[in-house]
Structures are given as C-alpha cells and as structure tokens.
Motif scaffolding. Sequence first.
Motif, PDB file in Angstrom:
ATOM      1  N   ALA A 237       0.831  -1.208   0.000  1.00  0.00           N
ATOM      2  CA  ALA A 237       0.000   0.000   0.000  1.00  0.00           C
ATOM      3  C   ALA A 237       0.864   1.257   0.000  1.00  0.00           C
ATOM      4  N   LYS A 238       1.953   1.200   0.736  1.00  0.00           N
ATOM      5  CA  LYS A 238       2.855   2.361   0.832  1.00  0.00           C
ATOM      6  C   LYS A 238       3.449   2.719  -0.522  1.00  0.00           C
TER       7      LYS A 238
ATOM      8  N   LYS B  70      -1.412  -2.246  -5.967  1.00  0.00           N
ATOM      9  CA  LYS B  70      -0.848  -1.362  -4.942  1.00  0.00           C
ATOM     10  C   LYS B  70      -1.627  -0.042  -4.844  1.00  0.00           C
ATOM     11  N   ASP B  71      -2.251   0.395  -5.959  1.00  0.00           N
ATOM     12  CA  ASP B  71      -3.046   1.628  -5.921  1.00  0.00           C
ATOM     13  C   ASP B  71      -4.397   1.385  -5.229  1.00  0.00           C
TER      14      ASP B  71
ATOM     15  N   ALA C 299      -3.400   1.383  -1.523  1.00  0.00           N
ATOM     16  CA  ALA C 299      -3.092   2.735  -1.048  1.00  0.00           C
ATOM     17  C   ALA C 299      -4.371   3.545  -0.862  1.00  0.00           C
TER      18      ALA C 299
END
Length: 357
Positions: free
Chosen positions: A207-208, A255-256, A259
């Motif tokens: 997520a980062k 991952k987006d 996030a």
Amino acid sequence: MLKSKYKVIGVMSGTSLDGIDIIFATFDFDEYWKFEIKEAITFPYSERWKKMLSHLTGESMKSLQDLDEDYSTFLAEQIQIFIDSDKIEDIDFIASHGHTALHQPERGLTYQIGNRQIIADILKQKVICDFRVQDVEFGGQGAPLVPIGDRLLFHNYDFCLNLGGFANISYEEGDERIAFDICPVNIVLNHYVAQIHLEYDDKGQLAKEGSINEELLNKLNKIEFYKNKPPKSLGLEWVNKNIFPLIDAYQLELKDILATFVEHIAIQISKVLNISNKSVLVTGGGAYNDFLINRIQELSKTEIVIPSKEIIEYKEALVFGLLGVLKDRNEINCLKSVTGASQNHSSGKILIPKINN
C-alpha cells in the motif's frame, strides 16, 4: 454464591479468515475484573475451509445448516487439540463465538455456524455460545459484542479500536458505552492481496508503494453508511454489494487499490478519533500494518497504544471468554447502548454435554 474465579477457553473466528483463535484464560473478580491469558494459539484455516467460509452468504439455509454441523465438529476437534497439547485441566467452560455466516439485523437475521450441541458432546465440556441471536430478537444489531469487555477489562483507555475484518470502536459517553463498526479493513485488503497469493500486505508495504486514486477515494468516503449514526454494524454481504464493485470498476493496479483503501480507512477512523489528548488501544491484525497505523496517527490527534502481541491477536477470544463468564453468572453481557436492542441482557446459549449411556 457466585464464584469469583473462572478458568475458561475462549474461541473466536473472524471475518478476515485468519484462522481460529483459541485461548485459555483465568478471570478473577475483586471489585473489578482481572484476567490472565495462560495459553493462546491460532489454527490457520485450510484452503478448503477458507473457500467454504468466504462464500457463506450465497448459500441456501439448508446448505448452511449442513455446513454448521461439519464446522461445529471441526471446531470441537481444534479445541480438543488445544486442550491436549497444553494439557489443560479443570476448565469451567468453553465460550465460543462461532463464525458469522449471515448478518442482516435489519431483517432480524444473524446466523453463526459452529454453535451446535455436538461441540459440548465431543469435548464433554459445558459450552456457552451463540451470543448474537438474542440481541437481534430484541431489535438490536447483534454487534459489536466486544464493548462490554472493553468496559470491564480495558477501562484505562479512552478508546478501544479493533482493526480486524472491520474496524470497530468503543468508548464511554456519559454513563453509556458507545460502540459501532466504522468501516471494512482486512476483509477488503486481504481480498485483494489474495489475488497475488498473499495472506496479507505485510506492514502495509505494498500500500505504501501505491498512489491514491482521488476519485475512488471520494466515492468511498461518500458511501451512505458513514452518514448513519450508531448503533450500526457491517457484514460481508454489505462489502460484496457496496465496496468490491466500486473498487473493481476502476481497474486499478493492486498497490493503488491498497493505497486508496488504506487512506479511506484512516480517514473514516480519524473522523471518530477527533478528540485531542485521548488514548486509543489498537488491537486486531491491522495493528501490524505500520502504514495504516501511521496514516491514522497523522490524521488524528490521539495517542495510539499498540499492546502486547497476545492482546493484539487474542483480545476478541479473551472477551468472548468474559461474555461466557457473564452469561454463566446471568449478568449483563450485551449493552443496548451499543447494539440498539430494547434492553440490556445476558446473551448466549448454554450447551451441556449429553451423557452417553
């Protein structure tokens, strides 16, 4: 004469499907309740059980009842392994949450599998379980149930925040305990990382690395549930209807998605934690998500306290042990200020093992 000391096995299976949490704890009452967790373990679910438990909302009632019998037997077997491996003796009873199959309190419906008589019969122990049904019958949400434990066992914190399948919180307001589900957490995050064969996003590292999709974030934050006042609770059915279709429509990189949803979680939680100089006890698997914790800390003004590993991971199993103790004493274990029920009550059913002739 009521006892003041209890030896209890507490059992919890949550919506994030991490596994079955089982603890052996003592509870001691002397003006207020004290506890000690003696042993604790999590039995991970096999892929077969994970698959079955993740599709419960689409099953017919007949299928659920059949599965209930199988799951109750499976649960009893895991508890027996725990008892045998740690050589636990002299148990007052086993207190078990079961696993939520259906939760639609607005329709007067809640169903936890794993609460059948067969558990008591296999284990030859008294079992206290099925804590939600009576509350729904009294017009309540049947959830959350942990706040009575927050009040009696963790009263030295201003807020108790659990980051499990869902984020739920409890705190005192006047002379009442207020508690409610805030938003989904691991039930969504784990769903997406499962697509790359991970159990969870370790420390929130994926997520980062992602970027927030502002349009999706705004739509998530405008979901009607967040405007509702407590009492209110969430279930897998709600996530399937309101969250997954909305996220999937954007076809974002993994991952987006992570996030954006972490930011959504942090925003919704920070709206509740809007009082300065207050302490927040954080438990549940989300307490290990450093990225999420940092975002909550940055957006709120409170002191976040991460407790010991056994409290992070086993607080809910511990509290269901306490719910069992209160039921055994015929004392209130379900608060109308939390669930919206018509009255405070002592919830749960007591299963006594049948004696074989």
